[in-house]
Design a protein around this motif. Structure first.
Motif, mmCIF file in Angstrom:
data_model
loop_
_atom_site.group_PDB
_atom_site.id
_atom_site.type_symbol
_atom_site.label_atom_id
_atom_site.label_comp_id
_atom_site.label_asym_id
_atom_site.label_seq_id
_atom_site.Cartn_x
_atom_site.Cartn_y
_atom_site.Cartn_z
ATOM 1 N N ILE A 119 74.488 26.598 65.490
ATOM 2 C CA ILE A 119 75.321 25.476 65.911
ATOM 3 C C ILE A 119 75.560 24.525 64.739
ATOM 4 O O ILE A 119 76.692 24.148 64.453
ATOM 5 C CB ILE A 119 74.674 24.710 67.088
ATOM 6 C CG1 ILE A 119 74.705 25.567 68.343
ATOM 7 C CG2 ILE A 119 75.374 23.376 67.329
ATOM 8 C CD1 ILE A 119 73.977 24.978 69.522
ATOM 9 N N PHE A 120 74.493 24.154 64.062
ATOM 10 C CA PHE A 120 74.563 23.134 63.015
ATOM 11 C C PHE A 120 75.530 23.511 61.898
ATOM 12 O O PHE A 120 76.208 22.648 61.341
ATOM 13 C CB PHE A 120 73.158 22.896 62.441
ATOM 14 C CG PHE A 120 73.051 21.668 61.607
ATOM 15 C CD1 PHE A 120 73.013 20.414 62.195
ATOM 16 C CD2 PHE A 120 72.989 21.747 60.227
ATOM 17 C CE1 PHE A 120 72.914 19.260 61.433
ATOM 18 C CE2 PHE A 120 72.885 20.599 59.456
ATOM 19 C CZ PHE A 120 72.842 19.361 60.058
ATOM 20 N N ASN A 121 75.607 24.788 61.559
ATOM 21 C CA ASN A 121 76.420 25.240 60.423
ATOM 22 C C ASN A 121 77.720 25.927 60.839
ATOM 23 O O ASN A 121 78.416 26.483 60.004
ATOM 24 C CB ASN A 121 75.602 26.202 59.556
ATOM 25 C CG ASN A 121 74.389 25.528 58.969
ATOM 26 O OD1 ASN A 121 74.497 24.648 58.147
ATOM 27 N ND2 ASN A 121 73.216 25.930 59.428
ATOM 28 N N ASN A 122 78.052 25.892 62.104
ATOM 29 C CA ASN A 122 79.198 26.627 62.631
ATOM 30 C C ASN A 122 80.435 25.732 62.652
ATOM 31 O O ASN A 122 80.433 24.670 63.280
ATOM 32 C CB ASN A 122 78.852 27.104 64.047
ATOM 33 C CG ASN A 122 79.878 28.021 64.641
ATOM 34 O OD1 ASN A 122 81.065 27.835 64.471
ATOM 35 N ND2 ASN A 122 79.398 29.007 65.375
ATOM 36 N N THR A 123 81.480 26.168 62.016
ATOM 37 C CA THR A 123 82.714 25.374 61.947
ATOM 38 C C THR A 123 83.238 25.046 63.339
ATOM 39 O O THR A 123 83.604 23.902 63.616
ATOM 40 C CB THR A 123 83.796 26.127 61.148
ATOM 41 O OG1 THR A 123 83.284 26.441 59.856
ATOM 42 C CG2 THR A 123 85.054 25.300 61.008
ATOM 43 N N LEU A 124 83.281 26.025 64.217
ATOM 44 C CA LEU A 124 83.827 25.794 65.551
ATOM 45 C C LEU A 124 82.979 24.826 66.368
ATOM 46 O O LEU A 124 83.494 24.124 67.232
ATOM 47 C CB LEU A 124 83.970 27.117 66.302
ATOM 48 C CG LEU A 124 84.964 28.103 65.696
ATOM 49 C CD1 LEU A 124 84.949 29.416 66.457
ATOM 50 C CD2 LEU A 124 86.361 27.506 65.663
ATOM 51 N N ALA A 125 81.685 24.801 66.102
ATOM 52 C CA ALA A 125 80.792 23.903 66.829
ATOM 53 C C ALA A 125 80.768 22.495 66.238
ATOM 54 O O ALA A 125 80.194 21.587 66.832
ATOM 55 C CB ALA A 125 79.374 24.481 66.839
ATOM 56 N N ARG A 126 81.412 22.329 65.092
ATOM 57 C CA ARG A 126 81.360 21.023 64.414
ATOM 58 C C ARG A 126 82.752 20.422 64.190
ATOM 59 O O ARG A 126 82.965 19.618 63.288
ATOM 60 C CB ARG A 126 80.657 21.174 63.060
ATOM 61 C CG ARG A 126 79.232 21.719 63.134
ATOM 62 C CD ARG A 126 78.291 20.854 63.962
ATOM 63 N NE ARG A 126 78.084 19.540 63.442
ATOM 64 C CZ ARG A 126 77.133 19.195 62.577
ATOM 65 N NH1 ARG A 126 76.270 20.079 62.157
ATOM 66 N NH2 ARG A 126 77.033 17.966 62.160
ATOM 67 N N LEU A 127 83.710 20.775 65.027
ATOM 68 C CA LEU A 127 85.067 20.264 64.879
ATOM 69 C C LEU A 127 85.251 18.831 65.383
ATOM 70 O O LEU A 127 86.196 18.152 64.983
ATOM 71 C CB LEU A 127 86.056 21.167 65.636
ATOM 72 C CG LEU A 127 86.333 22.528 65.038
ATOM 73 C CD1 LEU A 127 87.204 23.345 65.977
ATOM 74 C CD2 LEU A 127 86.986 22.403 63.674
ATOM 75 N N ASP A 128 84.347 18.370 66.253
ATOM 76 C CA ASP A 128 84.590 17.066 66.868
ATOM 77 C C ASP A 128 84.646 15.892 65.893
ATOM 78 O O ASP A 128 85.467 14.991 66.094
ATOM 79 C CB ASP A 128 83.661 16.774 68.053
ATOM 80 C CG ASP A 128 82.295 17.409 67.975
ATOM 81 O OD1 ASP A 128 81.906 17.889 66.902
ATOM 82 O OD2 ASP A 128 81.600 17.412 69.004
ATOM 83 N N PRO A 129 83.831 15.837 64.819
ATOM 84 C CA PRO A 129 84.012 14.698 63.898
ATOM 85 C C PRO A 129 85.397 14.686 63.241
ATOM 86 O O PRO A 129 85.990 13.618 63.062
ATOM 87 C CB PRO A 129 82.925 14.914 62.837
ATOM 88 C CG PRO A 129 81.936 15.816 63.456
ATOM 89 C CD PRO A 129 82.685 16.659 64.434
ATOM 90 N N PHE A 130 85.917 15.874 62.934
ATOM 91 C CA PHE A 130 87.261 15.953 62.354
ATOM 92 C C PHE A 130 88.304 15.521 63.384
ATOM 93 O O PHE A 130 89.260 14.822 63.054
ATOM 94 C CB PHE A 130 87.560 17.377 61.879
ATOM 95 C CG PHE A 130 86.653 17.837 60.789
ATOM 96 C CD1 PHE A 130 86.794 17.376 59.502
ATOM 97 C CD2 PHE A 130 85.646 18.755 61.054
ATOM 98 C CE1 PHE A 130 85.950 17.793 58.487
ATOM 99 C CE2 PHE A 130 84.794 19.190 60.053
ATOM 100 C CZ PHE A 130 84.946 18.699 58.767
ATOM 101 N N ALA A 131 88.106 15.949 64.622
ATOM 102 C CA ALA A 131 89.040 15.587 65.686
ATOM 103 C C ALA A 131 89.055 14.080 65.907
ATOM 104 O O ALA A 131 90.124 13.477 66.069
ATOM 105 C CB ALA A 131 88.655 16.317 66.975
#
Length: 180
Positions: free
Chosen positions: A111-123
């Protein structure tokens, strides 16, 4: 590109050099290659990495993946469609975290390193950019203090209440904790 890439490649070069100087600092060729192409976060998701100083570059990989794809997404769509796209990104992040947390016993790296799981800060950043329409956000000292306190509370809730880094079994914590 002019700000991030030179520093990224300089640091990667130093990390490669360290593998020849410090015996415990091993950077496998596939890991170095993945960082060279800004996909270095994916080997971490799959636990195919070694503990190395280059680990810090996982975040640059995620950022560059976003910076390459986002202009292609927003190039020809309206502000309203950008708002929809940001909401979809937040949903995709939460859904990805939920699926991984449900299916993978120890899912922190995935989760921590997964692009798809970490899109919310960019959004959230894109959402603010659309809402502000290029204007600088001007707020007073009281509002700054309140937002700082709210941010700290969010970190505490994400870390301690939702227990985002728990090894397993905390699906809701993983889904919502990163958003906090």
């Amino acid at each position: 590109v002019l700000r991030i890439w030179p520093l990224h490649y300089f640091f990667l070069g130093l990390a490669i050099l360290l593998t020849f100087i410090i015996p415990t600092e091993v950077l496998p060729w596939y890991q170095a290659l993945s960082f060279a192409f800004f996909s270095g976060n994916w080997p971490f998701c799959l636990s195919l990495t070694t503990k190395t100083v280059s680990r810090l570059l996982w975040t640059v990989s995620i950022e560059e993946q976003f910076y390459v794809l986002w202009p292609l997404v927003v190039r020809k769509i309206s502000r309203r469609a950008i708002l929809v796209a940001t909401c979809v990104m937040i949903f995709v992040s939460m859904l990805t975290r939920g699926i991984i947390a449900s299916l993978v016993p120890v899912s922190n790296d995935m989760i921590f390193n997964n692009t798809l799981a970490r899109l919310d800060p960019f959004a959230i950043g894109a959402l603010l950019a659309v809402v502000l329409r290029g204007r600088a956000l001007t707020i007073g000292p009281a509002a700054k203090a309140s937002l700082t306190a709210l941010g700290l509370i969010g970190i505490i809730v994400g870390q301690h209440v939702l227990d985002v880094l728990a090894p397993a079994g905390n699906v809701a914590g993983k889904v919502f904790g990163y958003l906090f």
